[in-house]
Scaffold this active site. Structure first.
Site, PDB file in Angstrom:
ATOM      1  N   PHE A   1      34.191  63.703  43.128  1.00 32.61           N
ATOM      2  CA  PHE A   1      32.647  64.675  42.368  1.00 32.61           C
ATOM      3  C   PHE A   1      32.515  64.917  41.918  1.00 32.61           C
ATOM      4  CE2 PHE A   1      35.719  68.315  43.542  1.00 32.61           C
ATOM      5  CZ  PHE A   1      34.314  69.086  43.615  1.00 32.61           C
TER       6      PHE A   1
ATOM      7  N   LYS B   1      35.351  71.323  46.318  1.00 36.81           N
ATOM      8  CA  LYS B   1      36.040  71.820  45.927  1.00 36.81           C
ATOM      9  C   LYS B   1      37.681  72.886  46.631  1.00 36.81           C
ATOM     10  CE  LYS B   1      33.675  73.544  41.939  1.00 36.81           C
ATOM     11  NZ  LYS B   1      33.033  75.172  41.950  1.00 36.81           N
TER      12      LYS B   1
ATOM     13  N   LYS C   1      44.062  63.296  39.951  1.00 38.69           N
ATOM     14  CA  LYS C   1      43.430  64.098  39.213  1.00 38.69           C
ATOM     15  C   LYS C   1      44.064  65.419  39.211  1.00 38.69           C
ATOM     16  CE  LYS C   1      38.995  66.488  39.579  1.00 38.69           C
ATOM     17  NZ  LYS C   1      37.652  66.426  41.042  1.00 38.69           N
TER      18      LYS C   1
ATOM     19  N   ARG D   1      40.900  72.363  37.492  1.00 39.68           N
ATOM     20  CA  ARG D   1      41.159  73.553  38.084  1.00 39.68           C
ATOM     21  C   ARG D   1      42.258  73.428  38.892  1.00 39.68           C
ATOM     22  NH1 ARG D   1      37.420  71.237  41.266  1.00 39.68           N
ATOM     23  NH2 ARG D   1      35.995  72.941  40.366  1.00 39.68           N
TER      24      ARG D   1
ATOM     25  N   ASP E   1      34.070  79.385  39.084  1.00 37.31           N
ATOM     26  CA  ASP E   1      33.458  78.565  38.779  1.00 37.31           C
ATOM     27  C   ASP E   1      33.495  77.624  37.541  1.00 37.31           C
ATOM     28  OD1 ASP E   1      30.359  78.123  38.574  1.00 37.31           O
ATOM     29  OD2 ASP E   1      30.390  79.366  36.599  1.00 37.31           O
ATOM     30  N   SER E   2      33.206  76.566  37.699  1.00 43.96           N
ATOM     31  CA  SER E   2      33.224  75.217  36.964  1.00 43.96           C
ATOM     32  C   SER E   2      32.420  74.675  36.177  1.00 43.96           C
ATOM     33  CB  SER E   2      34.421  74.346  38.278  1.00 43.96           C
ATOM     34  OG  SER E   2      35.417  74.357  38.668  1.00 43.96           O
TER      35      SER E   2
ATOM     36  N   ASP F   1      32.428  63.783  37.351  1.00 39.11           N
ATOM     37  CA  ASP F   1      33.740  62.699  37.047  1.00 39.11           C
ATOM     38  C   ASP F   1      33.671  61.098  37.330  1.00 39.11           C
ATOM     39  OD1 ASP F   1      35.199  65.491  38.589  1.00 39.11           O
ATOM     40  OD2 ASP F   1      36.358  64.044  40.462  1.00 39.11           O
TER      41      ASP F   1
END
Length: 191
Positions: free
Chosen positions: A148, A13, A171, A177, A69-70, A151
């Site tokens: 990661f 991230k 990406k 994100r 937060d995802s 994905d």
């Protein structure tokens, strides 16, 4: 130049966010401020978890910071794994998490899903939120080795490659994100 602490220990991230922000700001990690704490994520929404991270850093260190937060929401699974994406199988082992998603989806033909991110920013005594989402489809088996998390099983709409088959540049140009971080960056540049 503005310095912000990104409330994450996730190196993937951090790398993604630094690539998107480029040289507009200085982004520090938790390791950079010598924070080894396991910051709680006990909320039931992405917003609550993101804010918990910023609140934690503000209360302990008093720093300008942001947290995110995802997660992956799969329509056929009632938007699971959602906020539990990182520990869906009961552990943080992403291979087990992916296995569980694929097992629960089984032969279900409805494979629509989305990745969502919510960022909470604490700056100048104020909390701000930025969100991003990308719609897509869950494929029945892993494809690709980049990225990661989930994905390898997520293809964004309009593409024929999973996130794990894309380069980081590809990406980062379209991800959930990237959308949220771009909103964050635009907000900070407007200050």
């Amino acid at each position: 130049m503005l310095e912000l602490v990104f409330a994450t220990n996730n190196a993937h991230k951090l790398t993604e966010v630094q690539a998107i922000v480029s040289d507009k700001f200085i982004i520090k990690s938790l390791a950079d401020i010598d924070c080894q704490d396991d910051i709680p994520e006990t909320g039931v929404t992405f917003e609550e978890n993101a804010q918990q991270k910023t609140d934690y850093l503000v209360n302990k260190y008093g720093l300008y910071c942001f947290g995110d937060d995802s997660g992956l929401e799969i329509d056929a699974l009632d938007k699971e794994p959602g906020v539990y994406s990182a520990r869906y199988s009961g552990s943080r082992d992403m291979e087990k998490n992916i296995d569980l998603v694929l097992e629960r989806l089984g032969a279900n033909e409805n494979r629509t899903a989305r990745f969502r991110t919510v960022i909470s920013l604490y700056l100048n005594e104020q909390q701000h939120f930025f969100d991003g989402a990308i719609e897509g489809t869950i494929v029945p088996e892993r494809r690709g080795v980049e990225g990661f998390g989930y994905d390898p099983i997520f293809i964004p709409n309009g593409y024929d490659k999973t996130f794990a088959e894309m380069t980081s540049e590809e990406k980062n140009a379209i991800s959930h994100r990237a959308i949220a971080v771009s909103k964050l960056t635009d907000f900070l540049l407007s200050k």
